[in-house]
Motif scaffolding. Structure first.
Motif, PDB file in Angstrom:
ATOM      1  N   TRP A 118       0.831  -1.198   0.000  1.00 10.99           N
ATOM      2  CA  TRP A 118       0.000   0.000   0.000  1.00 10.99           C
ATOM      3  C   TRP A 118       0.874   1.261   0.000  1.00 10.99           C
ATOM      4  N   ALA A 119       1.978   1.209   0.737  1.00 10.42           N
ATOM      5  CA  ALA A 119       2.873   2.360   0.765  1.00 10.42           C
ATOM      6  C   ALA A 119       3.424   2.652  -0.624  1.00 10.42           C
ATOM      7  N   ASP A 120       3.705   1.601  -1.405  1.00 10.97           N
ATOM      8  CA  ASP A 120       4.167   1.802  -2.782  1.00 10.97           C
ATOM      9  C   ASP A 120       3.094   2.483  -3.619  1.00 10.97           C
ATOM     10  N   LEU A 121       1.845   2.055  -3.445  1.00  7.62           N
ATOM     11  CA  LEU A 121       0.755   2.658  -4.208  1.00  7.62           C
ATOM     12  C   LEU A 121       0.633   4.145  -3.901  1.00  7.62           C
ATOM     13  N   VAL A 122       0.800   4.484  -2.634  1.00  9.63           N
ATOM     14  CA  VAL A 122       0.691   5.891  -2.238  1.00  9.63           C
ATOM     15  C   VAL A 122       1.878   6.691  -2.775  1.00  9.63           C
ATOM     16  N   ASP A 123       3.087   6.163  -2.582  1.00  9.06           N
ATOM     17  CA  ASP A 123       4.288   6.889  -3.009  1.00  9.06           C
ATOM     18  C   ASP A 123       4.301   7.125  -4.517  1.00  9.06           C
ATOM     19  N   GLN A 124       3.790   6.183  -5.294  1.00  9.39           N
ATOM     20  CA  GLN A 124       3.832   6.299  -6.756  1.00  9.39           C
ATOM     21  C   GLN A 124       2.594   6.983  -7.329  1.00  9.39           C
ATOM     22  N   GLY A 125       1.691   7.405  -6.459  1.00  9.65           N
ATOM     23  CA  GLY A 125       0.488   8.100  -6.940  1.00  9.65           C
ATOM     24  C   GLY A 125      -0.549   7.181  -7.526  1.00  9.65           C
ATOM     25  N   ILE A 126      -0.372   5.875  -7.353  1.00  7.36           N
ATOM     26  CA  ILE A 126      -1.351   4.904  -7.864  1.00  7.36           C
ATOM     27  C   ILE A 126      -2.613   4.965  -7.007  1.00  7.36           C
ATOM     28  N   ALA A 127      -2.432   5.158  -5.691  1.00  7.27           N
ATOM     29  CA  ALA A 127      -3.556   5.400  -4.787  1.00  7.27           C
ATOM     30  C   ALA A 127      -3.608   6.908  -4.539  1.00  7.27           C
ATOM     31  N   LYS A 128      -4.708   7.525  -4.917  1.00 10.31           N
ATOM     32  CA  LYS A 128      -4.840   8.979  -4.832  1.00 10.31           C
ATOM     33  C   LYS A 128      -5.798   9.349  -3.705  1.00 10.31           C
ATOM     34  N   ARG A 129      -5.368  10.302  -2.852  1.00  7.17           N
ATOM     35  CA  ARG A 129      -6.174  10.701  -1.705  1.00  7.17           C
ATOM     36  C   ARG A 129      -6.712  12.114  -1.899  1.00  7.17           C
ATOM     37  N   LYS A 130      -7.950  12.318  -1.456  1.00  2.40           N
ATOM     38  CA  LYS A 130      -8.572  13.638  -1.488  1.00  2.40           C
ATOM     39  C   LYS A 130      -9.228  13.874  -0.124  1.00  2.40           C
ATOM     40  N   THR A 131      -8.826  14.937   0.571  1.00  2.38           N
ATOM     41  CA  THR A 131      -9.427  15.272   1.859  1.00  2.38           C
ATOM     42  C   THR A 131     -10.056  16.650   1.773  1.00  2.38           C
ATOM     43  N   VAL A 132     -11.191  16.771   2.399  1.00  2.00           N
ATOM     44  CA  VAL A 132     -11.904  18.049   2.491  1.00  2.00           C
ATOM     45  C   VAL A 132     -12.374  18.206   3.933  1.00  2.00           C
ATOM     46  N   THR A 133     -12.034  19.321   4.562  1.00  6.73           N
ATOM     47  CA  THR A 133     -12.459  19.561   5.939  1.00  6.73           C
ATOM     48  C   THR A 133     -13.851  20.167   5.962  1.00  6.73           C
ATOM     49  N   GLY A 157     -29.431  21.518  -2.446  1.00  2.08           N
ATOM     50  CA  GLY A 157     -28.352  22.184  -3.163  1.00  2.08           C
ATOM     51  C   GLY A 157     -27.098  21.352  -3.080  1.00  2.08           C
ATOM     52  N   SER A 158     -26.212  21.506  -4.012  1.00  2.00           N
ATOM     53  CA  SER A 158     -25.016  20.662  -4.014  1.00  2.00           C
ATOM     54  C   SER A 158     -23.827  21.389  -4.610  1.00  2.00           C
ATOM     55  N   VAL A 159     -22.656  20.934  -4.237  1.00  2.00           N
ATOM     56  CA  VAL A 159     -21.402  21.311  -4.883  1.00  2.00           C
ATOM     57  C   VAL A 159     -20.665  20.015  -5.192  1.00  2.00           C
ATOM     58  N   THR A 160     -19.795  20.051  -6.185  1.00  2.00           N
ATOM     59  CA  THR A 160     -19.077  18.845  -6.588  1.00  2.00           C
ATOM     60  C   THR A 160     -17.600  18.984  -6.265  1.00  2.00           C
ATOM     61  N   ILE A 161     -17.103  17.992  -5.556  1.00  3.06           N
ATOM     62  CA  ILE A 161     -15.677  17.917  -5.232  1.00  3.06           C
ATOM     63  C   ILE A 161     -15.022  17.033  -6.280  1.00  3.06           C
ATOM     64  N   THR A 162     -13.982  17.508  -6.923  1.00  4.97           N
ATOM     65  CA  THR A 162     -13.358  16.745  -8.008  1.00  4.97           C
ATOM     66  C   THR A 162     -11.982  16.245  -7.601  1.00  4.97           C
ATOM     67  N   VAL A 163     -11.647  15.074  -8.151  1.00  5.56           N
ATOM     68  CA  VAL A 163     -10.353  14.453  -7.889  1.00  5.56           C
ATOM     69  C   VAL A 163      -9.795  13.941  -9.211  1.00  5.56           C
ATOM     70  N   ASP A 164      -8.619  14.392  -9.570  1.00  4.64           N
ATOM     71  CA  ASP A 164      -7.965  13.897 -10.784  1.00  4.64           C
ATOM     72  C   ASP A 164      -7.191  12.626 -10.479  1.00  4.64           C
ATOM     73  N   HIS A 165      -7.245  11.690 -11.408  1.00  5.16           N
ATOM     74  CA  HIS A 165      -6.567  10.417 -11.155  1.00  5.16           C
ATOM     75  C   HIS A 165      -6.051   9.837 -12.471  1.00  5.16           C
ATOM     76  N   THR A 166      -4.961   9.117 -12.377  1.00  8.14           N
ATOM     77  CA  THR A 166      -4.455   8.330 -13.503  1.00  8.14           C
ATOM     78  C   THR A 166      -3.619   7.197 -12.945  1.00  8.14           C
ATOM     79  N   THR A 167      -3.504   6.132 -13.712  1.00  9.90           N
ATOM     80  CA  THR A 167      -2.711   4.967 -13.309  1.00  9.90           C
ATOM     81  C   THR A 167      -1.616   4.768 -14.333  1.00  9.90           C
TER      82      THR A 167
END
Length: 690
Positions: A198-213, A368-378
């Motif tokens: 899992w650490a490899d996936l995170v380091d290489q950007g294969i696993a992408k994280r998005k946080t919103v407070t 009402g709504s807003v959209t949170i976007t996350v860019d990703h690629t493998t």
């Protein structure tokens, strides 16, 4: 050909000199083809592309005719016009035939098979490589090509129609749907293996994280009606509203690092069945969650969306219970799937959208709504990108589908041409020449005509003239390689013999008439033999018919197929007499007449024969030997010539000669040729006198 006929053709070519333009359907007519709940929107350009609206009035796709975008001429010279409904994902919603003039469907096979052919497009994506025919080599396993069943006896016409549909559709995709891939997308490489954590996936950007407070989501709603409708966010501004991980678990190495062994195995079983799906793992540890309370498993998530290149990507729950690997952050996890056939390419960037929803009010709350976007690629290394799998050129695909027939045809044509060129006199002198000729004609009728569907027709000539007139493409000729080879050999024959090679040896309907003549003589039916004057008058009719058909190309091009029915070829050869009774009666009349009037249709009415006679002007030599006595005093060849192709002077009228070789047989036979008989008797008397 007489001077007045040349004048007619020249005038026809000069009088009609304007190109005909395809007329697009108006909005009311076009709207009649749209089935509810969809409706026709506004026109988007001058090429007849319209928007397609769903029941809510939102754009759902595009509607267009193929003729304005890809006016590929069919065998009548006119384009095949097809209506296409394409959704925003590049998938065919409906493909419907609007107009055509393809002779084989107009009054031969009927239009039902043509309409049925277009039904095969529904649900297919333009990302697929769609071809007409059957898999080359006997199977399609593992191939990215999608095969459409053609129509027997009309494969060339449906190939032209298919090319029109795809050319027009890709033109629309390039202009309006830049994000739709027009080639098969990448897919996980099953042979690629890599030990990952899992650490490899995170380091290489294969696993992408998005946080919103909570504070960030409050800021997104600031200044709206819903600004104060989330007390939890106001009480804990630093708390996690969204804590989302995105991982493409299509590649096995990635899936093994992210999932528990049991879920990994279940996913592989799922992908064995759903081979075109790309699985996307979402893990959410914030308070937002992934789906609403009304979500139903195995359906599209109502809070999650995706797009690639600005176009939507369809997502659906894979309905798998997800357990994560031990070192993976825990949270609500689900696997969504999207179909790569709809254009999604997992090796290119895409964007995930997460909808944050708030409600204002108690009894009838406003949402009402807003959209949170996350860019990703493998990374590309996990995938195979098929080197642009393109269908082979249409002419090559058509040639492959008929390769066995073409080989047999070429062997036959080479043998026949060589025989007539190098050993013609030997052939004509055989004691069994007539049986040999009839055997060759039987092969032409059975193989070239009924089996190979190689009956040449004036329709091809008229289609070529129309293409020249309208400045179109001659590509329609290559869709039928069998007939094209026959045309090539026939044109070569113009130079060597005039019209004789085709009319005498390669025309299936001509062969059929000759068999009927032999049947008539066996039955001892009285024969009709027009006088020289009437024979000459009747022979001019075919030139008038040809002139009329050429005039139809310019005056009433939509009626070419009807006018060309003066040829009985389609009835007798193409559809084996399975047609309306009046067509069968017409063809039967000419065959019946051949029993008492030798090849009457060929000699007096055939417009293709008239064209062949004109082509005979290219003849480069007088290939039938003559003697000084031919015509004066000897008239035997003229009397025996059933085609009336020998003048009283003994000269051969090559524009009417069918290369039957009867006169060659007489010329070389010392027992038939009068000059040879006279010369032989003279020699006998001289020998006796000595």
């Amino acid at each position: 050909m007489t001077a007045w006929l040349r004048t007619i053709f020249l005038c026809l070519a000069l009088v009609f000199s304007t190109n005909a333009m395809a007329e697009q359907m108006n909005k009311d007519t076009l709207a009649g083809y749209i089935m509810p709940p969809f409706s026709l929107g506004e026109k988007l350009n001058d090429n007849g592309v319209w928007s397609l609206l769903n029941s809510g009035g939102a754009e759902a796709g595009y509607v267009f005719e193929t003729e304005p975008l890809a006016p590929l001429p069919g065998f009548s010279g006119a384009a095949i016009n097809v209506l296409v409904l394409l959704d925003l994902e590049g998938r065919f919603m409906d493909v419907r035939l609007i107009a055509h003039n393809e002779p084989i469907f107009v009054s031969g096979l009927g239009e039902a098979p043509f309409h049925k052919f277009f039904e095969q497009y529904r649900g297919l994506s333009i990302s697929s490589s769609i071809v007409v025919g059957t898999p080359y080599g006997g199977g399609s396993e593992g191939s990215s090509l999608v095969y459409l069943d053609g129509v027997t006896k009309a494969t060339a016409s449906v190939r032209i129609a298919h090319e029109s549909v795809m050319a027009a559709t890709l033109a629309v995709a390039r202009e309006k749907m830049q994000g739709i891939a027009t080639t098969p997308p990448a897919y996980p490489n099953p042979d690629y293996g890599e030990d990952l954590t899992w650490a490899d996936l995170v380091d290489q950007g294969i696993a992408k994280r998005k946080t919103v407070t909570n504070a960030e989501i409050d800021a997104a709603f600031a200044g709206t009606l819903w600004a104060d409708d989330d007390p939890v966010a106001q009480d804990d501004p630093d708390g996690a509203y969204l804590d989302l991980w995105i991982v493409d678990v299509g590649p096995r190495s990635i899936a093994r690092a992210a999932l528990s062994p049991g879920t990994f195995a279940e996913l592989q079983d799922f992908l064995t069945i759903s081979t075109d799906d790309e699985p996307l793992l979402l893990i959410e540890a914030g308070r937002h969650g992934l789906v609403s309370d009304s979500f139903v498993r195995n359906t599209s998530p109502n809070w999650i969306s995706a797009e690639q290149d600005g176009l939507p990507v369809a997502l659906r729950d894979a309905d798998l219970f997800v357990e994560l690997a031990d070192d993976v952050p825990q949270g609500i996890a689900m696997i969504l799937r999207t179909d790569r056939r709809l254009g999604f390419d997992p090796a290119r960037p895409w964007q995930l959208g997460v909808q944050a929803v708030r409600e204002h009010g108690i009894f009838q709350p406003e949402a009402g709504s807003v959209t949170i976007t996350v860019d990703h690629t493998t990374d590309e290394r996990f995938f195979i990108r098929p080197g642009v799998v393109k269908p082979v050129p249409p002419w090559l695909e058509a040639l492959r589908n008929r390769q066995n027939d073409v080989v047999v045809l070429c062997v036959f044509l080479v043998g026949l041409t060589a025989l007539l060129w190098a050993r013609m006199n030997w052939l004509a002198g055989l004691a069994g020449f007539t049986p040999v000729r009839l055997a060759i004609l039987a092969f032409v009728l059975g193989f070239v005509g009924w089996w190979g569907q190689g009956q040449l027709s004036i329709v091809t000539v008229l289609g070529t003239i129309r293409t020249i007139y309208e400045g179109g493409s001659f590509a329609f000729l290559i869709y039928d390689p069998f007939s094209l080879i026959l045309w090539a050999v026939t044109i070569i024959g113009f130079v060597l013999w005039g019209r004789g090679l085709f009319c005498g040896w390669l025309c299936p309907f001509g062969a059929m008439q000759e068999f009927m003549h032999h049947l008539g003589t066996r039955l001892r039916l009285p024969q009709i033999e027009p006088s020289d004057r009437w024979d000459l008058r009747l022979k001019r009719i075919k030139y008038v018919v040809l002139a009329g058909l050429i005039a139809t190309v310019f005056i009433a091009p939509d009626h070419i197929d009807t006018a060309a029915e003066i040829e009985p070829f389609k009835t007798a050869i193409t559809v084996f007499f399975v047609r309306d009774w009046y067509y069968v009666l017409y063809a039967s009349f000419w065959l019946g007449l051949s029993m008492v009037l030798f090849k009457g249709f060929c000699r007096y009415l055939c417009p293709l024969g008239a064209f062949m006679a004109l082509g005979g002007l290219l003849r480069g030599r007088d290939w039938i030997a003559r003697r000084a006595e031919c015509g004066s005093p000897c008239q035997l060849c003229k009397v025996r010539c059933k085609y009336g192709a020998i003048e009283k002077t003994g000269k051969i009228a090559y524009d009417e000669c069918f290369q039957c070789l009867d006169c060659v047989t007489i010329h070389d036979d010392p027992k038939q040729c009068v000059p040879l008989i006279v010369a032989a008797k003279r020699n006998e008397r001289q020998v006796a006198a000595e």
